[in-house]
Design an enzyme around this catalytic site. Sequence first.
Site, PDB file in Angstrom:
ATOM      1  N   GLU A  74      91.766  27.594  76.304  1.00 10.36           N
ATOM      2  CA  GLU A  74      91.702  28.780  77.161  1.00 10.36           C
ATOM      3  C   GLU A  74      91.366  28.350  78.588  1.00 10.36           C
ATOM      4  O   GLU A  74      90.892  27.237  78.830  1.00 10.36           O
ATOM      5  CB  GLU A  74      90.638  29.744  76.619  1.00 10.36           C
ATOM      6  CG  GLU A  74      90.514  31.053  77.373  1.00 10.36           C
ATOM      7  CD  GLU A  74      91.811  31.835  77.483  1.00 10.36           C
ATOM      8  OE1 GLU A  74      92.747  31.374  78.179  1.00 10.36           O
ATOM      9  OE2 GLU A  74      91.878  32.938  76.911  1.00 10.36           O
ATOM     10  N   HIS A 105      94.500  33.417  68.717  1.00  9.02           N
ATOM     11  CA  HIS A 105      93.506  33.323  67.635  1.00  9.02           C
ATOM     12  C   HIS A 105      93.058  34.706  67.180  1.00  9.02           C
ATOM     13  O   HIS A 105      93.209  35.709  67.883  1.00  9.02           O
ATOM     14  CB  HIS A 105      92.289  32.509  68.085  1.00  9.02           C
ATOM     15  CG  HIS A 105      91.572  33.113  69.252  1.00  9.02           C
ATOM     16  ND1 HIS A 105      90.734  34.195  69.146  1.00  9.02           N
ATOM     17  CD2 HIS A 105      91.588  32.778  70.565  1.00  9.02           C
ATOM     18  CE1 HIS A 105      90.245  34.507  70.335  1.00  9.02           C
ATOM     19  NE2 HIS A 105      90.759  33.657  71.224  1.00  9.02           N
TER      20      HIS A 105
END
Length: 188
Positions: free
Chosen positions: A83, A10
């Site tokens: 994550e 990201h």
Amino acid sequence: MKTRLYLMRHGETVDNVRQVMQGQTQGELTAEGRRQARQVSEELAALHIDTVVSSDLKRSFDTACIVAEPHALKVATTPLLRERDWGDFTGRYIPDLKGQPFPDDVERLEQLLHRARLFLHYIYKEYQGLTVLAVGHGIINKAIQAVFYGKQMSEVARMMNAEVRLLVMEHDPLRARMARNEGSGQKK
């Protein structure tokens, strides 16, 4: 049949700038993070992409939507790309964590690598022979590459914000691991 997986991290987030451990919090892209995503979008605009997959966390999903725009593709999400869960380290200033023992509620490395293996299996099974852009996070992307290349996490270079790496899959990594274990007499 080869599956091309473009693995992306990201764009920059507010907490990346603040050096705060985000873990599985949603996160918010900065103006720079949105600019990074637009730049990747422009760089990949001419590339044929069949599908875009993202972590279900906002920072990755927002990045994926920007990159998917020129391809007019909807973004599918999966928690497999989240994550690492940093447990009690989440929300803390990263430099303060150096040298501290991991809390018991941090996702274990074995769990993270298993999730990475499941993600690669999912891509292979659902998108075999296609070109996939997958937007995830720094540590899960590192785990995915470690599994893919059969390396230790420490042997995989850190991905910068909005960096993209190509993995070309020719077989199902989950089945390949099971075959190796059976051949060596190990149990799954």
